[in-house]
Write a protein that holds these residues in place. Sequence first.
Motif, mmCIF file in Angstrom:
data_model
loop_
_atom_site.group_PDB
_atom_site.id
_atom_site.type_symbol
_atom_site.label_atom_id
_atom_site.label_comp_id
_atom_site.label_asym_id
_atom_site.label_seq_id
_atom_site.Cartn_x
_atom_site.Cartn_y
_atom_site.Cartn_z
ATOM 1 N N ILE A 71 0.841 -1.208 0.000
ATOM 2 C CA ILE A 71 0.000 0.000 0.000
ATOM 3 C C ILE A 71 0.870 1.250 0.000
ATOM 4 C CG2 ILE A 71 -1.704 1.312 1.324
ATOM 5 C CD1 ILE A 71 -2.794 -1.374 2.342
ATOM 6 N N LEU A 72 1.921 1.242 0.814
ATOM 7 C CA LEU A 72 2.832 2.392 0.865
ATOM 8 C C LEU A 72 3.559 2.574 -0.461
ATOM 9 C CD1 LEU A 72 4.414 1.918 4.408
ATOM 10 C CD2 LEU A 72 2.956 3.804 3.681
ATOM 11 N N GLY A 73 3.988 1.469 -1.068
ATOM 12 C CA GLY A 73 4.683 1.554 -2.349
ATOM 13 C C GLY A 73 3.804 2.134 -3.439
ATOM 14 N N VAL A 74 2.549 1.697 -3.479
ATOM 15 C CA VAL A 74 1.604 2.239 -4.458
ATOM 16 C C VAL A 74 1.330 3.712 -4.165
ATOM 17 C CG1 VAL A 74 -0.768 2.089 -5.315
ATOM 18 C CG2 VAL A 74 0.546 -0.007 -4.908
ATOM 19 N N ALA A 75 1.169 4.046 -2.880
ATOM 20 C CA ALA A 75 0.916 5.444 -2.502
ATOM 21 C C ALA A 75 2.091 6.340 -2.872
ATOM 22 C CB ALA A 75 0.625 5.527 -1.011
ATOM 23 N N ARG A 76 3.318 5.812 -2.754
ATOM 24 C CA ARG A 76 4.508 6.604 -3.096
ATOM 25 C C ARG A 76 4.562 6.933 -4.585
ATOM 26 N NH1 ARG A 76 8.175 8.765 -2.098
ATOM 27 N NH2 ARG A 76 10.107 7.644 -1.654
ATOM 28 N N CYS A 77 3.849 6.157 -5.393
ATOM 29 C CA CYS A 77 3.828 6.391 -6.842
ATOM 30 C C CYS A 77 2.521 7.024 -7.302
ATOM 31 C CB CYS A 77 4.045 5.068 -7.586
ATOM 32 S SG CYS A 77 5.603 4.246 -7.205
ATOM 33 N N SER A 78 1.696 7.441 -6.341
ATOM 34 C CA SER A 78 0.402 8.027 -6.680
ATOM 35 C C SER A 78 0.570 9.376 -7.378
ATOM 36 C CB SER A 78 -0.430 8.190 -5.402
ATOM 37 O OG SER A 78 -1.626 8.892 -5.661
ATOM 38 N N GLN A 79 -0.408 9.723 -8.179
ATOM 39 C CA GLN A 79 -0.402 11.014 -8.853
ATOM 40 C C GLN A 79 -0.930 12.127 -7.948
ATOM 41 O OE1 GLN A 79 -2.594 10.537 -12.494
ATOM 42 N NE2 GLN A 79 -1.034 9.225 -13.446
ATOM 43 N N THR A 80 -1.512 11.748 -6.808
ATOM 44 C CA THR A 80 -2.025 12.725 -5.859
ATOM 45 C C THR A 80 -0.908 13.139 -4.907
ATOM 46 O OG1 THR A 80 -4.197 11.653 -5.956
ATOM 47 C CG2 THR A 80 -3.798 13.183 -4.130
ATOM 48 N N LEU A 81 -0.646 14.423 -4.820
ATOM 49 C CA LEU A 81 0.468 14.928 -4.020
ATOM 50 C C LEU A 81 0.302 14.592 -2.542
ATOM 51 C CD1 LEU A 81 3.053 16.588 -3.752
ATOM 52 C CD2 LEU A 81 1.629 18.645 -3.571
ATOM 53 N N VAL A 82 -0.918 14.768 -2.004
ATOM 54 C CA VAL A 82 -1.144 14.509 -0.574
ATOM 55 C C VAL A 82 -0.849 13.052 -0.238
ATOM 56 C CG1 VAL A 82 -2.869 14.494 1.265
ATOM 57 C CG2 VAL A 82 -2.842 16.355 -0.405
ATOM 58 N N THR A 83 -1.299 12.143 -1.080
ATOM 59 C CA THR A 83 -1.050 10.706 -0.852
ATOM 60 C C THR A 83 0.438 10.402 -0.873
ATOM 61 O OG1 THR A 83 -3.165 10.171 -1.905
ATOM 62 C CG2 THR A 83 -1.586 8.388 -1.660
ATOM 63 N N ARG A 84 1.132 10.972 -1.861
ATOM 64 C CA ARG A 84 2.579 10.744 -1.942
ATOM 65 C C ARG A 84 3.300 11.290 -0.721
ATOM 66 N NH1 ARG A 84 2.306 12.921 -7.127
ATOM 67 N NH2 ARG A 84 3.661 14.648 -6.474
ATOM 68 N N MET A 85 2.926 12.461 -0.268
ATOM 69 C CA MET A 85 3.607 13.094 0.856
ATOM 70 C C MET A 85 3.347 12.347 2.169
ATOM 71 S SD MET A 85 5.465 15.399 -0.356
ATOM 72 C CE MET A 85 6.006 16.040 1.220
ATOM 73 N N LEU A 86 2.116 11.877 2.363
ATOM 74 C CA LEU A 86 1.811 11.118 3.569
ATOM 75 C C LEU A 86 2.608 9.822 3.617
ATOM 76 C CD1 LEU A 86 -2.079 11.582 3.840
ATOM 77 C CD2 LEU A 86 -0.329 12.555 5.342
ATOM 78 N N ALA A 87 2.642 9.124 2.484
ATOM 79 C CA ALA A 87 3.397 7.871 2.429
ATOM 80 C C ALA A 87 4.883 8.124 2.619
ATOM 81 C CB ALA A 87 3.139 7.161 1.099
ATOM 82 N N ARG A 88 5.389 9.177 1.993
ATOM 83 C CA ARG A 88 6.819 9.484 2.115
ATOM 84 C C ARG A 88 7.179 9.877 3.543
ATOM 85 N NH1 ARG A 88 10.482 13.642 -1.584
ATOM 86 N NH2 ARG A 88 12.457 13.215 -0.484
ATOM 87 N N THR A 89 6.302 10.632 4.196
ATOM 88 C CA THR A 89 6.555 11.028 5.583
ATOM 89 C C THR A 89 6.660 9.808 6.481
ATOM 90 O OG1 THR A 89 5.375 13.118 5.268
ATOM 91 C CG2 THR A 89 5.685 12.358 7.536
ATOM 92 N N TYR A 90 5.725 8.873 6.318
ATOM 93 C CA TYR A 90 5.746 7.640 7.113
ATOM 94 C C TYR A 90 7.043 6.872 6.881
ATOM 95 C CZ TYR A 90 4.265 3.045 8.830
ATOM 96 O OH TYR A 90 4.188 1.852 9.504
#
Length: 278
Positions: A73-92
């Motif tokens: 889930i985190l890996g997919v979120a890190r490649c998301s086109q949505t900035l908020v999703t990418r930033m949340l996953a990257r922060t974690y």
Amino acid sequence: MILVIISIFVVLVWAKIEGGLRYNWRWHVIPNYIFRYDESQGRWMAGTLFNGLLTTIRICIYATVFAVILGTILGVARCSQTLVTRMLARTYVEVLRNVPPVVVIFIFFFFLSEQIISALNVEGWARGIARQENNGIWLFFFGDMRQFPSLVSGVMVLALFESAFIGEIIRAGIQSIPKGQTEAAQSLGMGTLDLLRFIILPQAIHKVLPPLASQFITLIKDSTIISLISVHDLTYSTVELVVSTHAIFEAWLSTAAMYFLLCFGMSLFFRRLEKRGP
């Protein structure tokens, strides 16, 4: 050549201990803590060290399953086109990768695991099962049910910690897929979920199997940390053995051998899988 060097090192250490410390070796106490014969029941039973090894194996298997799910889930979120999703996953991911594991373990244990276990009354439920006579299936999968809450805590904190590293592995696998395949699938009208399910993730998972296998072995070694939160794993059992027998070198050398055999066995297994290919 490596075995010769290791053998020489062991001999030198042994000679140093014998000559300098004058340590009184008591290897005879160790077998009883691996397997012992119970005269009252007339059968062989697992000792403290072997029970700790089984707990370590259970925790590592369950933690790996949850870590892979959350890591995907985190890996997919890190490649998301949505900035908020990418930033949340990257922060974690960045927080967990740059904070010492011991600190992370205590944070997850006291602020998350303990609260969930108390809220769901897991301890009372587990003790009720432990008092039942026909609890063989629970014993096989989870061991002593009186220690089930600590096992859950160990699984949770390890899975949450290791998921950050697995998430980065999955992200690298996803980004290694040629963009042309994604564009071709989208041109055929394939949705995002179908694209991930049928095109991207199957290829990504196959590409990252070697680093995932390596991370599983790392998880086994990282599991020693959860003994700090009173999880009755192999390391915790070794500490109990040292306290009760004072056989310091014998206990820790036996434990080191168990961890080596477990990790080396997993390494050979995954190496065999890699050679077989898809």
